[in-house]
Design a protein around this motif. Structure first.
Motif, mmCIF file in Angstrom:
data_model
loop_
_atom_site.group_PDB
_atom_site.id
_atom_site.type_symbol
_atom_site.label_atom_id
_atom_site.label_comp_id
_atom_site.label_asym_id
_atom_site.label_seq_id
_atom_site.Cartn_x
_atom_site.Cartn_y
_atom_site.Cartn_z
ATOM 1 N N SER A 10 36.777 68.344 32.357
ATOM 2 C CA SER A 10 36.054 68.730 33.581
ATOM 3 C C SER A 10 36.924 68.642 34.830
ATOM 4 C CB SER A 10 34.830 67.828 33.766
ATOM 5 O OG SER A 10 35.242 66.483 33.920
ATOM 6 N N ARG A 11 37.943 67.768 34.784
ATOM 7 C CA ARG A 11 38.773 67.529 35.979
ATOM 8 C C ARG A 11 40.040 66.806 35.553
ATOM 9 N NH1 ARG A 11 36.757 62.114 37.503
ATOM 10 N NH2 ARG A 11 35.066 61.677 36.065
ATOM 11 N N LEU A 13 43.689 65.370 34.548
ATOM 12 C CA LEU A 13 44.733 65.772 33.605
ATOM 13 C C LEU A 13 44.185 66.651 32.485
ATOM 14 C CD1 LEU A 13 47.656 65.552 32.551
ATOM 15 C CD2 LEU A 13 46.971 63.455 31.348
ATOM 16 N N ARG A 33 31.349 65.819 28.860
ATOM 17 C CA ARG A 33 30.005 65.951 29.435
ATOM 18 C C ARG A 33 29.870 67.232 30.225
ATOM 19 N NH1 ARG A 33 29.902 59.750 31.540
ATOM 20 N NH2 ARG A 33 31.713 60.510 32.672
ATOM 21 N N ARG A 34 31.000 67.704 30.776
ATOM 22 C CA ARG A 34 30.989 68.915 31.608
ATOM 23 C C ARG A 34 32.273 69.677 31.360
ATOM 24 N NH1 ARG A 34 31.724 67.888 36.991
ATOM 25 N NH2 ARG A 34 32.749 65.915 36.511
ATOM 26 N N ASP A 50 28.689 63.410 25.302
ATOM 27 C CA ASP A 50 28.997 62.199 26.064
ATOM 28 C C ASP A 50 29.739 61.249 25.126
ATOM 29 O OD1 ASP A 50 29.111 59.834 27.445
ATOM 30 O OD2 ASP A 50 26.971 59.771 27.945
ATOM 31 N N LEU A 51 31.008 61.033 25.406
ATOM 32 C CA LEU A 51 31.833 60.227 24.502
ATOM 33 C C LEU A 51 31.513 58.733 24.589
ATOM 34 C CD1 LEU A 51 35.162 62.209 25.011
ATOM 35 C CD2 LEU A 51 33.681 62.259 22.995
ATOM 36 N N ASN A 81 42.124 62.627 25.520
ATOM 37 C CA ASN A 81 42.460 62.470 26.944
ATOM 38 C C ASN A 81 41.360 61.773 27.745
ATOM 39 O OD1 ASN A 81 43.677 63.395 29.713
ATOM 40 N ND2 ASN A 81 41.590 64.237 29.664
ATOM 41 N N TYR A 148 39.555 48.570 30.767
ATOM 42 C CA TYR A 148 40.414 49.758 30.588
ATOM 43 C C TYR A 148 41.669 49.404 29.785
ATOM 44 C CZ TYR A 148 43.387 53.703 32.126
ATOM 45 O OH TYR A 148 44.226 54.799 32.181
ATOM 46 N N LYS A 152 42.996 50.838 26.112
ATOM 47 C CA LYS A 152 44.264 51.570 25.948
ATOM 48 C C LYS A 152 45.176 50.859 24.942
ATOM 49 C CE LYS A 152 43.576 55.072 28.734
ATOM 50 N NZ LYS A 152 43.293 56.396 28.148
ATOM 51 N N GLY A 179 52.096 58.443 33.299
ATOM 52 C CA GLY A 179 52.568 58.165 34.660
ATOM 53 C C GLY A 179 51.415 58.042 35.636
ATOM 54 N N ILE A 181 49.100 59.739 38.164
ATOM 55 C CA ILE A 181 48.673 61.126 38.406
ATOM 56 C C ILE A 181 47.636 61.157 39.524
ATOM 57 C CG2 ILE A 181 48.000 63.259 37.228
ATOM 58 C CD1 ILE A 181 48.198 61.652 34.582
ATOM 59 N N THR A 183 44.665 62.010 40.517
ATOM 60 C CA THR A 183 43.347 62.433 40.027
ATOM 61 C C THR A 183 42.264 61.503 40.584
ATOM 62 O OG1 THR A 183 43.364 60.958 38.131
ATOM 63 C CG2 THR A 183 44.377 63.127 37.812
ATOM 64 N N GLN A 186 42.714 57.629 40.021
ATOM 65 C CA GLN A 186 43.499 56.848 40.993
ATOM 66 C C GLN A 186 42.689 56.629 42.275
ATOM 67 O OE1 GLN A 186 46.588 55.367 41.113
ATOM 68 N NE2 GLN A 186 46.946 55.744 38.943
HETATM 69 N N1 LIG Z 1 45.470 59.146 36.734
HETATM 70 C C1 LIG Z 1 46.436 58.312 36.349
HETATM 71 O O1 LIG Z 1 47.243 57.853 37.169
HETATM 72 C C2 LIG Z 1 46.559 57.927 34.905
HETATM 73 C C3 LIG Z 1 47.576 57.008 34.579
HETATM 74 C C4 LIG Z 1 47.738 56.643 33.256
HETATM 75 C C5 LIG Z 1 46.916 57.185 32.295
HETATM 76 N N2 LIG Z 1 45.938 58.057 32.636
HETATM 77 C C6 LIG Z 1 45.089 58.599 31.572
HETATM 78 O O2 LIG Z 1 45.078 60.014 31.656
HETATM 79 C C7 LIG Z 1 43.832 60.504 31.113
HETATM 80 C C8 LIG Z 1 43.183 61.436 32.118
HETATM 81 O O3 LIG Z 1 42.894 60.671 33.283
HETATM 82 P P1 LIG Z 1 42.577 61.347 34.687
HETATM 83 O O4 LIG Z 1 43.377 60.637 35.679
HETATM 84 O O5 LIG Z 1 42.628 62.818 34.559
HETATM 85 O O6 LIG Z 1 41.061 60.854 34.868
HETATM 86 P P2 LIG Z 1 39.826 61.544 35.610
HETATM 87 O O7 LIG Z 1 40.280 62.471 36.677
HETATM 88 O O8 LIG Z 1 38.934 60.401 35.970
HETATM 89 O O9 LIG Z 1 39.154 62.437 34.460
HETATM 90 C C9 LIG Z 1 38.616 61.795 33.337
HETATM 91 C C10 LIG Z 1 38.046 62.845 32.385
HETATM 92 O O10 LIG Z 1 37.446 62.119 31.286
HETATM 93 C C11 LIG Z 1 36.091 62.541 31.181
HETATM 94 N N3 LIG Z 1 35.202 61.472 30.715
HETATM 95 C C12 LIG Z 1 35.081 60.216 31.211
HETATM 96 N N4 LIG Z 1 34.100 59.583 30.572
HETATM 97 C C13 LIG Z 1 33.579 60.443 29.661
HETATM 98 C C14 LIG Z 1 32.519 60.385 28.723
HETATM 99 N N5 LIG Z 1 31.741 59.304 28.583
HETATM 100 N N6 LIG Z 1 32.264 61.481 27.948
HETATM 101 C C15 LIG Z 1 33.010 62.607 28.084
HETATM 102 N N7 LIG Z 1 34.011 62.736 28.976
HETATM 103 C C16 LIG Z 1 34.287 61.662 29.749
HETATM 104 C C17 LIG Z 1 35.695 62.951 32.590
HETATM 105 O O11 LIG Z 1 34.545 63.772 32.522
HETATM 106 P P3 LIG Z 1 33.310 63.663 33.596
HETATM 107 O O12 LIG Z 1 33.633 64.638 34.674
HETATM 108 O O13 LIG Z 1 32.111 64.016 32.784
HETATM 109 O O14 LIG Z 1 33.283 62.234 34.092
HETATM 110 C C18 LIG Z 1 36.953 63.686 33.028
HETATM 111 O O15 LIG Z 1 36.977 64.993 32.504
HETATM 112 C C19 LIG Z 1 42.994 59.269 30.796
HETATM 113 O O16 LIG Z 1 43.113 58.932 29.436
HETATM 114 C C20 LIG Z 1 43.632 58.186 31.653
HETATM 115 O O17 LIG Z 1 43.401 56.908 31.129
HETATM 116 C C21 LIG Z 1 45.737 58.443 33.926
#
Ligand SMILES: NC(=O)c1ccc[n+]([C@@H]2O[C@H](COP(=O)([O-])OP(=O)(O)OC[C@H]3O[C@@H](n4cnc5c(N)ncnc54)[C@H](OP(=O)(O)O)[C@@H]3O)[C@@H](O)[C@H]2O)c1
Length: 242
Positions: A10-11, A13, A33-34, A50-51, A81, A148, A152, A179, A181, A183, A186
């Protein structure tokens, strides 16, 4: 034909990665979910799930996984992801149901999906990959980020377990710590109080010192190096490796 299944599109990465894979000609199934309007394509489909609801995952996914298996494509890849950074809080302050929801979405769902993937995609002539999107938090305890981090750490063990059990076949499993990101995740961490998240200053500093990388940049690297490139069985890839 190459197929990818990406959770959390949905958003952030996941959305950027699904878009990058569509641009590179793959057929993509988003799970979450979306979905996102950005992913509109003849080669894109979406499975609503819904995961954090473990009991619903198998019924939601099996028809689509079976349909993908029926295509007998040369390549299929699952990218675990989706994740949530909630609940933030030191151990002793979190609500029990929030801890369960976090570990279900971040750890149990990837294990269930990997289990279904290995059950459905049995053709050893097919190249099969599972990419688990982890974090530096898998090996560093961040005060206030325990739910969290623990998820992980378990996710990286899922990669190791897959390699131990299936690594001699054409199935490859890796972890990636992508890294820092730019999003919503953060942003969410930066919006916490120092009481809930004693490591808040670290997240504020990532932002203030310009360390955040755009999701499209990280996604393109993951698409080219990890989804489509040659990978090393069982390796934990860091952003600097991409
Ligand atoms: N951002 C960083 O700096 C960073 C650093 C290290 C690792 N990561 C990892 O990179 C990956 C992507 O993170 P991101 O930063 O892109 O996060 P994000 O912007 O918060 O996006 C999270 C995604 O996961 C989905 N999600 C969360 N809970 C869910 C559920 N119960 N059922 C289905 N979908 C669900 C969200 O969907 P909804 O819109 O429905 O909530 C969204 O599409 C994650 O594994 C995160 O741990 C991120």
């Amino acid at each position: 034909m190459k197929n990818a299944i990406v959770t959390g599109v949905s958003r952030g990465l996941g959305e950027a990665l699904a878009a990058a894979l569509l641009e590179r000609g793959l057929t993509v199934t988003g799970v979450g979910r979306r979905s996102s309007a950005r992913l509109a394509s003849e080669r894109y489909r979406f499975v609503s799930c819904d995961l954090a609801d473990a009991g619903a995952i198998e019924a939601a996914l099996i028809p689509t996984l079976d349909a993908i298996a029926g295509l007998r494509s040369e390549y299929v890849c699952l990218v675990n992801n989706a994740a949530t950074a909630e609940p933030v809080g030191v151990i002793g302050s979190m609500a029990s149901d929030a801890i369960v929801a976090s570990l279900t979405a971040n750890l149990i769902a990837p294990l269930l999906l990997a289990n279904l993937f290995c059950r459905v995609f049995r053709d050893t002539a097919q190249e099969r990959r599972i990419i688990n999107v982890s974090s530096g938090a898998a090996q560093s305890a961040l005060p206030g980020g325990g739910a969290y981090s623990i998820g992980k750490a378990g996710l990286e063990m899922l990669t190791m377990q897959l390699v131990a059990e299936h690594g001699a076949s054409t199935l490859k499993a890796i972890s990636v710590r992508p890294g820092i990101i730019d999003t919503g995740m953060q942003q969410f961490m930066r919006s916490q109080s120092p009481k809930a998240l004693p490591s808040l200053a670290m997240f504020q500093d990532f932002h203030a010192s310009g360390q955040l990388v755009a999701p499209n940049v990280v996604a393109a690297k993951i698409a080219d190096k990890l989804v489509l490139g040659e990978i090393e069985q069982g390796r934990t890839y860091l952003y600097k490796d991409l």
